[in-house]
Design an enzyme around this catalytic site. Sequence first.
Site, PDB file in Angstrom:
ATOM      1  N   PRO A   1     -48.880  95.738 -23.682  1.00  0.00           N
ATOM      2  CA  PRO A   1     -48.977  95.470 -22.243  1.00  0.00           C
ATOM      3  C   PRO A   1     -48.902  93.980 -21.904  1.00  0.00           C
ATOM      4  CG  PRO A   1     -50.645  97.043 -22.918  1.00  0.00           C
ATOM      5  CD  PRO A   1     -50.056  96.491 -24.170  1.00  0.00           C
ATOM      6  N   TYR A   2     -49.383  93.132 -22.809  1.00  0.00           N
ATOM      7  CA  TYR A   2     -49.294  91.682 -22.587  1.00  0.00           C
ATOM      8  C   TYR A   2     -47.836  91.235 -22.605  1.00  0.00           C
ATOM      9  CZ  TYR A   2     -50.306  86.690 -23.158  1.00  0.00           C
ATOM     10  OH  TYR A   2     -50.367  85.324 -22.997  1.00  0.00           O
ATOM     11  N   VAL A   3     -47.049  91.771 -23.545  1.00  0.00           N
ATOM     12  CA  VAL A   3     -45.620  91.451 -23.593  1.00  0.00           C
ATOM     13  C   VAL A   3     -44.960  91.878 -22.282  1.00  0.00           C
ATOM     14  CG1 VAL A   3     -43.441  91.930 -24.787  1.00  0.00           C
ATOM     15  CG2 VAL A   3     -45.540  91.610 -26.110  1.00  0.00           C
TER      16      VAL A   3
END
Length: 262
Positions: free
Chosen positions: A165-167
Site C-alpha cells: 500500500p505504501y508503494v
Amino acid sequence: MGGAEVKHSAGILDGRTVLITGASSGIGAAAARVFADEGAAVVLTARRAEPLEKLAAEIHAQGGRAETVVGDVTVPADVTRIVDHALSAFGSLDGAFNNAGWGTLGTPLHEVDDAVYDRIMDVNVRGVWNCLKAQLPVMSRQEGGGTIVNTSSTAGLFATGAISPYVAAKHAVLGLTRAAAAEYGALGVRVNALMVGSTRTELMEQAIEAVPALERAAVARAVQKRLAEPAEVARAAAWLLSDRASFVTGGAVPVDGGCSAV
C-alpha cells in the site's frame, strides 16, 4: 577589516512563509532548520506538540521565525486551521512542504490488515490531498502565486520492497502532483514532488537497530551506497521552493543517491 560591516547574502527563501507538515522529526524537522536558515518564516505542524515546540525554540534561538500548530493532515478541518494560522501569523503562504507520511515494512500484500492499508492511504494520499485543497486556493489568489513540494519516494516509481500500500500511495502522490501542477500553473503555482530514497530518519534508525541487515538492503540499489541524511532531502526541497527552480513544475525529482538511475 576592523569596524567593517559584515554583509550577509539573503537566503533562497528569504521573506517567504513556508508550511511544513510532518515537522516533528526526520526530514520535516531538518526542513524546518534548512528553510529557516534560508530566510523563511516556517509554520511547523505535526500531531505531537512537544517536539514542535522544541524545534521552534531552536529556530528562534538562531534568529529565525517559527510558529507551531498541532494538527493531523488526515483531518480537513485541521489542515484548514493550519493554513489559516500561517496567514494570520505571517500574512501569506508562499510555500508548502507536504511531507507527512507513514508506512510499515515486511508484510506480504495478502497479509496486510485493512486498517493498515487505510492508515497508509489516509496519511500519504488523503493527507496530501487535504493539504493541496487548502493551500492551492490561497496561493492561486495571492500576488506572486506559490510553490508546493510533496514528499513521494522511489516507491512512487517502482516496487522498492516497502509494503505494497505504501508503494501504491507514493505513486498516487506523484499523480496528484502532476495534476495540480497542470491545473494551477497558469495561476502562478508550481507543484513538484521529491522521490526520496532511504533516509536516516528516527524510524529508519529504529528499524536498522532491530534488523541490522536492513541497512545493507536499503542501500543496495543506490549508486552512492549509503542512506541520505535528512538535511540532504531538505535542501532539495528548499531549492524547489525557491526561485532558483522557477522553470520546474510537475516534476518528480529524485533525491535517492542514484537509486532510480539503475
